[in-house]
Design a protein around this motif. Structure first.
Motif, mmCIF file in Angstrom:
data_model
loop_
_atom_site.group_PDB
_atom_site.id
_atom_site.type_symbol
_atom_site.label_atom_id
_atom_site.label_comp_id
_atom_site.label_asym_id
_atom_site.label_seq_id
_atom_site.Cartn_x
_atom_site.Cartn_y
_atom_site.Cartn_z
ATOM 1 N N THR A 158 4.505 1.208 3.081
ATOM 2 C CA THR A 158 3.846 0.696 1.879
ATOM 3 C C THR A 158 4.789 0.638 0.678
ATOM 4 O OG1 THR A 158 3.023 2.919 1.411
ATOM 5 C CG2 THR A 158 1.536 1.412 2.574
ATOM 6 N N ASP A 159 5.906 1.368 0.754
ATOM 7 C CA ASP A 159 6.889 1.348 -0.332
ATOM 8 C C ASP A 159 7.844 0.156 -0.228
ATOM 9 O OD1 ASP A 159 5.810 3.747 -1.228
ATOM 10 O OD2 ASP A 159 7.239 4.946 -0.071
ATOM 11 N N LEU A 160 7.801 -0.560 0.897
ATOM 12 C CA LEU A 160 8.730 -1.661 1.144
ATOM 13 C C LEU A 160 8.047 -3.015 0.979
ATOM 14 C CD1 LEU A 160 10.300 -0.272 4.434
ATOM 15 C CD2 LEU A 160 11.288 -0.146 2.148
ATOM 16 N N GLU A 161 8.825 -4.020 0.652
ATOM 17 C CA GLU A 161 8.338 -5.395 0.667
ATOM 18 C C GLU A 161 8.755 -5.996 1.996
ATOM 19 O OE1 GLU A 161 9.626 -7.697 -2.676
ATOM 20 O OE2 GLU A 161 8.290 -6.667 -4.051
ATOM 21 N N ILE A 162 7.806 -6.132 2.906
ATOM 22 C CA ILE A 162 8.092 -6.658 4.237
ATOM 23 C C ILE A 162 7.462 -8.045 4.332
ATOM 24 C CG2 ILE A 162 7.783 -6.323 6.719
ATOM 25 C CD1 ILE A 162 7.593 -3.322 6.142
ATOM 26 N N TYR A 163 8.202 -8.983 4.879
ATOM 27 C CA TYR A 163 7.725 -10.346 5.035
ATOM 28 C C TYR A 163 7.512 -10.654 6.503
ATOM 29 C CZ TYR A 163 8.860 -11.152 0.149
ATOM 30 O OH TYR A 163 8.901 -11.084 -1.224
ATOM 31 N N ALA A 164 6.507 -11.482 6.772
ATOM 32 C CA ALA A 164 6.218 -11.945 8.135
ATOM 33 C C ALA A 164 5.711 -13.381 8.032
ATOM 34 C CB ALA A 164 5.158 -11.062 8.786
ATOM 35 N N PRO A 165 5.832 -14.144 9.108
ATOM 36 C CA PRO A 165 5.352 -15.530 9.051
ATOM 37 C C PRO A 165 3.827 -15.596 9.124
ATOM 38 C CG PRO A 165 6.234 -15.040 11.227
ATOM 39 C CD PRO A 165 6.487 -13.846 10.373
ATOM 40 N N ASP A 166 3.245 -16.516 8.335
ATOM 41 C CA ASP A 166 1.812 -16.751 8.444
ATOM 42 C C ASP A 166 1.571 -17.741 9.585
ATOM 43 O OD1 ASP A 166 2.396 -19.272 7.450
ATOM 44 O OD2 ASP A 166 1.401 -18.971 5.526
ATOM 45 N N ASP A 167 0.317 -18.134 9.794
ATOM 46 C CA ASP A 167 -0.009 -19.010 10.927
ATOM 47 C C ASP A 167 0.601 -20.411 10.797
ATOM 48 O OD1 ASP A 167 -1.734 -19.712 8.888
ATOM 49 O OD2 ASP A 167 -3.531 -19.665 10.106
ATOM 50 N N ALA A 168 1.103 -20.748 9.601
ATOM 51 C CA ALA A 168 1.790 -22.033 9.410
ATOM 52 C C ALA A 168 3.304 -21.881 9.516
ATOM 53 C CB ALA A 168 1.419 -22.625 8.058
ATOM 54 N N GLY A 169 3.783 -20.638 9.723
ATOM 55 C CA GLY A 169 5.214 -20.401 9.847
ATOM 56 C C GLY A 169 5.920 -20.114 8.535
ATOM 57 N N THR A 170 5.154 -19.939 7.448
ATOM 58 C CA THR A 170 5.725 -19.648 6.140
ATOM 59 C C THR A 170 5.783 -18.139 5.927
ATOM 60 O OG1 THR A 170 4.715 -21.673 5.303
ATOM 61 C CG2 THR A 170 5.490 -20.090 3.662
ATOM 62 N N LEU A 171 6.920 -17.630 5.457
ATOM 63 C CA LEU A 171 7.043 -16.194 5.206
ATOM 64 C C LEU A 171 6.150 -15.777 4.042
ATOM 65 C CD1 LEU A 171 10.862 -15.496 5.630
ATOM 66 C CD2 LEU A 171 9.003 -14.837 7.158
ATOM 67 N N ALA A 172 5.512 -14.620 4.216
ATOM 68 C CA ALA A 172 4.636 -14.080 3.179
ATOM 69 C C ALA A 172 4.711 -12.556 3.242
ATOM 70 C CB ALA A 172 3.198 -14.535 3.403
ATOM 71 N N LEU A 173 4.388 -11.908 2.129
ATOM 72 C CA LEU A 173 4.313 -10.453 2.130
ATOM 73 C C LEU A 173 3.259 -10.004 3.143
ATOM 74 C CD1 LEU A 173 4.466 -9.524 -1.655
ATOM 75 C CD2 LEU A 173 6.065 -8.792 0.126
#
Length: 157
Positions: A4-19
């Motif tokens: 929870t202290d980190l900003e982690i990004y992952a792809p959404d269902d459209a392939g766009t990175l998001a927090l």
């Protein structure tokens, strides 16, 4: 240091990175087409719920439960949890409540029986209505009417 202290990004269902804190994983696909779920930003389907949970992605089921928890009034003033939090029968009932009304649930129950290698599936429609004087809360009165029972001969594991 916690996730929870980190900003982690992952792809959404459209392939766009998001927090990851802005994403939801679809652990209730039968609900994901409903109105509230449409306002959610889903993680890419190749990200498993196990990984999603570890990197801070929210569960759709928990999100819906938290959003609608005010509608679950059982007349209890103050409670404190202890021991096992939920019996298997109660958990199954909550899972079934999340399913949409109509025929998809029957298909799912038959598919579950087939997956468990059942040789028999029986469906019983009970027309009987039950009284409401001994319920835990008044909102449960609507659940005392007709019911549908589904049985299969496979072992529950």
């Amino acid at each position: 240091m916690r996730v929870t202290d980190l900003e982690i990004y992952a792809p959404d269902d459209a392939g766009t990175l998001a927090l990851t804190t802005d994403l939801v994983y679809d652990d209730a696909p039968w609900l994901s087409k409903q109105s509230m779920a449409q306002s959610c930003r889903f993680v890419h389907p190749k990200i498993s719920s196990n990984v999603g949970e570890k990197v801070g992605i929210k569960s759709l089921r928990l999100l819906l439960q938290n959003t609608h928890s005010d509608q679950m009034d059982f007349g209890v003033v103050k409670t404190e949890s202890f021991g096992q939090s939920e019996s298997i029968t109660r958990r199954l009932r909550h899972i079934l409540e999340l399913y949409p009304e109509g025929t998809p649930i029957l298909s799912e129950l038959i598919q579950n029986a087939d997956d468990a290698r059942a040789t028999t599936v029986k469906v019983l429609f009970n027309l009987k209505s039950y009284g409401t004087s001994s319920l835990l809360g008044p909102k449960m009165a609507g659940w005392q009417g007709q019911s549908l029972y589904v049985y299969n001969d496979a072992t529950f594991t």
